[in-house]
Enzyme design. Structure first.
Site, mmCIF file in Angstrom:
data_model
loop_
_atom_site.group_PDB
_atom_site.id
_atom_site.type_symbol
_atom_site.label_atom_id
_atom_site.label_comp_id
_atom_site.label_asym_id
_atom_site.label_seq_id
_atom_site.Cartn_x
_atom_site.Cartn_y
_atom_site.Cartn_z
ATOM 1 N N ASP A 185 34.018 -15.006 -27.929
ATOM 2 C CA ASP A 185 34.975 -14.543 -28.063
ATOM 3 C C ASP A 185 34.859 -14.894 -29.583
ATOM 4 O OD1 ASP A 185 35.456 -13.990 -25.420
ATOM 5 O OD2 ASP A 185 37.191 -15.207 -25.445
ATOM 6 N N ARG B 13 37.422 -1.934 -18.641
ATOM 7 C CA ARG B 13 36.876 -2.777 -18.162
ATOM 8 C C ARG B 13 36.459 -2.753 -16.216
ATOM 9 N NH1 ARG B 13 38.948 -7.937 -21.638
ATOM 10 N NH2 ARG B 13 37.142 -8.190 -21.408
HETATM 11 C C1 S3P Z 1 38.047 -16.321 -20.035
HETATM 12 C C2 S3P Z 1 36.487 -15.357 -20.415
HETATM 13 C C3 S3P Z 1 36.004 -15.173 -21.293
HETATM 14 C C4 S3P Z 1 36.647 -14.734 -21.897
HETATM 15 C C5 S3P Z 1 37.810 -14.598 -22.289
HETATM 16 C C6 S3P Z 1 38.631 -15.376 -21.831
HETATM 17 C C7 S3P Z 1 38.206 -16.836 -19.961
HETATM 18 O O1 S3P Z 1 35.765 -13.515 -20.598
HETATM 19 O O2 S3P Z 1 35.780 -13.699 -23.172
HETATM 20 O O3 S3P Z 1 38.610 -13.980 -23.538
HETATM 21 O O4 S3P Z 1 39.915 -17.040 -19.780
HETATM 22 O O5 S3P Z 1 38.382 -17.031 -18.580
HETATM 23 P P1 S3P Z 1 34.440 -13.810 -19.424
HETATM 24 O O6 S3P Z 1 33.818 -14.442 -18.201
HETATM 25 O O7 S3P Z 1 34.165 -12.634 -18.888
HETATM 26 O O8 S3P Z 1 33.257 -13.446 -20.371
#
Ligand code: S3P
Length: 432
Positions: free
Chosen positions: A315, A120
Site C-alpha cells: 500500500d 476489482r
Molecule cells: C489488506 C490487504 C491488502 C492491502 C489492503 C488491506 C487487508 O490487500 O492492500 O489495503 O486488510 O487485508 P491484498 O490482500 O489484496 O494485497
C-alpha cells in the site's frame, strides 16, 4: 482540493488514525465470537463504517459507548440473513473477507460496492472457496456478488497471489468447516487475522518454513469474546513521515504505530534511502507490535527495491514514489503487478501524475522507474486519482514541494484517513 508548497516544514506530535486492516477485523471477529467485546480506538473511516453496517445488517448488536465500540457476539453461526443487499462502498478488505465468511453461512446474501470496488477482481477469493464447495451466482468475477451460503468442506489450499485479503477470507470460511483446513501461503502477507483469532481462542496454528507459511485451522470451535485496542496505522503514518523527510525544517513524532513485521517494508525502504527515522519504545498491544516513530528532514538517495519487498509494503508505493521523486538518483521499484488491482490502477496513476508534475517516470513490465527532477514545474497540475485515497494523499504530499496541485475527487481520503487535511495543515501543510 489544492495542495500548495509549504514554508517551514512539517512539525509536531501527530495523532495518526487507527489501523484500517485491524479495525475491519475488530468488527468481524468479535461479531462471530461468543460474548461482549469492547473495541477501543476503532477507525471510523468510510471503509470501516461499511464493515460495521454490514454486521448490523447481519443481525449483530453493535453499540457506541464513549470512545469504545461494544460488540455483542453470539457465536459462529449466529449471523442472520440480511434483508437487503450489503453495500461495501470502496472497501476491498470488507468484500474479500465477507465473501469468505458468508460463503460458509447457511443463508444467501448479496454484496455490492461502488464503481471502483465493482471493477476489482473477486474471482481470486471465489475460486479457492469454490474448491471448498462454495457456490455463487455470478459470471463476471466482480461485484455485485450473490453468495449461496452452505456447509463447506475441509481442504488443503495453496494461495499463489500475495494477498492477505484472500488468506483472511479463506481463514474465516474455515472457521465453520468440520475438521482442519490447511492453507498454504506462498508469499508473506499481513497476519492480523491470525493474530486476532489466536487472542479470541481459535484453534489456529501457523508454521513458517522455506519462505512458505502453513496455516492449520480447526473449524466449529466457538471463539471467545475479547477486548481490542487498535494501534495507529503505519500506512497512514507514511504520508506524514515522507512529508517530513522531503521538507526542510521538518521534525515529527508519531505514537503507537503498528509495525507488524509483515507490513513494515516502508520503514526498511526509507532507511535504505537514508531517511532519518528513529523507531523506539517497541511494545505489544492486543497481539500486535507497536512503536513510536520520530522522523526529520533527510537527504534521501534513490534505491532499487526487489519484488520481494512489495509483499511487505504494497500500500505504500504511491507515497514512497513521492519520496523517490525528491531523492538523489534514480529509484527502481520492481514487481508491482498487484498495484494494478488496488482501489485504482496505482501503477499507472503514479506514473501519469509524476510525469504531469515534471518527473521522469516510466513503467517497464511491472517495474516503476523514477528519475527525480532538479526543479518541478508541472506540465499539468490536475492530479487524477480515480477516487483512490492513497493516490490523493500521496500527491497532497507532493504538493508540499510542487505548487498548486489540484487533486481530483479528494473526498476519497475519508476511506482511510478522515481529518487528513486538517492534520496536515496543523502540522505545517498548505492544503486548500
Ligand atoms: C489488506 C490487504 C491488502 C492491502 C489492503 C488491506 C487487508 O490487500 O492492500 O489495503 O486488510 O487485508 P491484498 O490482500 O489484496 O494485497
Amino acid at each position: 482540493m489544492i495542495s500548495n508548497k509549504i514554508k517551514d516544514g512539517i512539525v509536531g506530535n501527530i495523532n495518526i488514525p487507527p489501523d484500517k486492516s485491524i479495525s475491519h477485523r475488530s468488527i468481524i471477529i468479535p461479531s462471530i465470537s461468543k460474548g461482549v467485546s469492547e473495541v477501543n480506538n476503532l477507525l471510523m473511516s468510510d471503509d470501516v463504517i461499511h464493515t460495521l453496517n454490514a454486521f448490523k445488517a447481519l443481525g449483530v448488536k453493535i453499540e457506541k459507548s464513549n470512545d469504545k465500540i461494544i460488540i455483542y457476539g453470539k457465536g459462529l453461526n449466529s449471523l442472520k440473513k440480511p434483508n437487503r443487499n450489503i453495500y461495501l462502498g470502496n472497501s476491498g478488505t470488507s468484500a474479500r473477507l465477507l465473501t469468505g465468511l458468508l460463503a460458509s453461512q447457511t443463508f444467501e446474501s448479496i454484496l455490492e460496492g461502488d464503481h471502483s470496488l465493482s471493477s476489482r477482481p473477486m474471482s481470486r477469493i471465489m475460486d479457492p472457496l469454490k474448491l471448498m464447495g462454495a457456490e455463487f451466482e455470478n459470471t463476471s468475477g466482480t461485484l455485485p456478488l450473490k453468495i449461496i451460503g452452505k456447509k463447506l468442506n475441509k481442504l488443503t489450499i495453496e494461495i499463489e497471489i500475495p494477498s492477505a485479503q484472500i488468506k483472511s477470507g479463506l481463514i474465516l470460511a474455515s472457521l465453520n468447516i468440520e475438521g482442519i483446513n490447511h492453507i498454504i501461503e506462498k508469499n508473506v502477507t499481513r497476519d492480523h487475522t491470525e493474530n486476532m483469532l489466536k487472542s479470541f481462542g481459535a484453534d489456529i496454528n501457523v508454521e513458517k518454513k522455506n519462505n512458505q507459511t502453513s496455516i492449520y485451522i480447526k473449524g466449529r470451535q466457538e471463539l471467545r469474546a475479547n477486548n481490542i485496542d487498535v494501534p495507529s496505522d503505519l500506512s497512514s503514518s507514511a504520508f506524514f513521515i515522507i512529508a517530513a523527510l522531503i521538507n526542510k525544517g521538518s521534525k515529527i513524532n508519531l505514537n503507537n504505530i503498528n509495525i507488524n513485521p509483515s507490513r513494515d517494508g516502508i520503514l526498511k525502504a526509507l532507511k535504505k534511502m537514508g531517511a532519518k527515522i528513529n523507531i523506539k519504545n517497541q511494545r505489544t498491544l492486543s497481539g500486535e507490535i507497536v512503536a513510536d516513530i520520530d522522523a526529520e528532514y533527510s537527504n534521501l538517495i534513490g534505491c532499487d527495491l526487489d519484488a520481494e519487498m512489495a509483499k511487505f509494503m504494497i500500500d505504500e508505493y504511491p507515497i514512497l514514489s513521492i519520496a523517490a521523486a525528491f531523492a538523489k538518483g534514480t529509484s527502481i521499484f520492481r514487481g508491482l503487478k498487484e498495484l494494478k488491482v488496488k482501489e485504482s490502477d496505482r501503477l499507472e496513476l503514479i506514473r501519469l501524475n509524476l510525469v504531469n508534475c515534471g518527473c521522469d517516470c516510466e513503467v517497464i513490465n511491472d517495474d516503476l522507474i523514477i528519475k527525480p527532477s532538479e526543479t518541478y514545474i508541472p506540465k499539468n497540475n490536475i492530479i487524477r486519482t480515480d477516487f483512490d485515497h492513497r493516490i490523493a494523499m500521496s500527491f497532497a504530499v507532493m504538493g508540499s514541494r510542487v505548487d498548486n496541485l489540484e487533486i481530483e475527487d479528494a473526498e476519497s481520503i475519508n476511506t482511510s484517513f478522515p481529518n487528513f487535511i486538517e492534520k496536515f495543515n496543523n502540522a505545517g501543510g498548505n492544503i486548500l
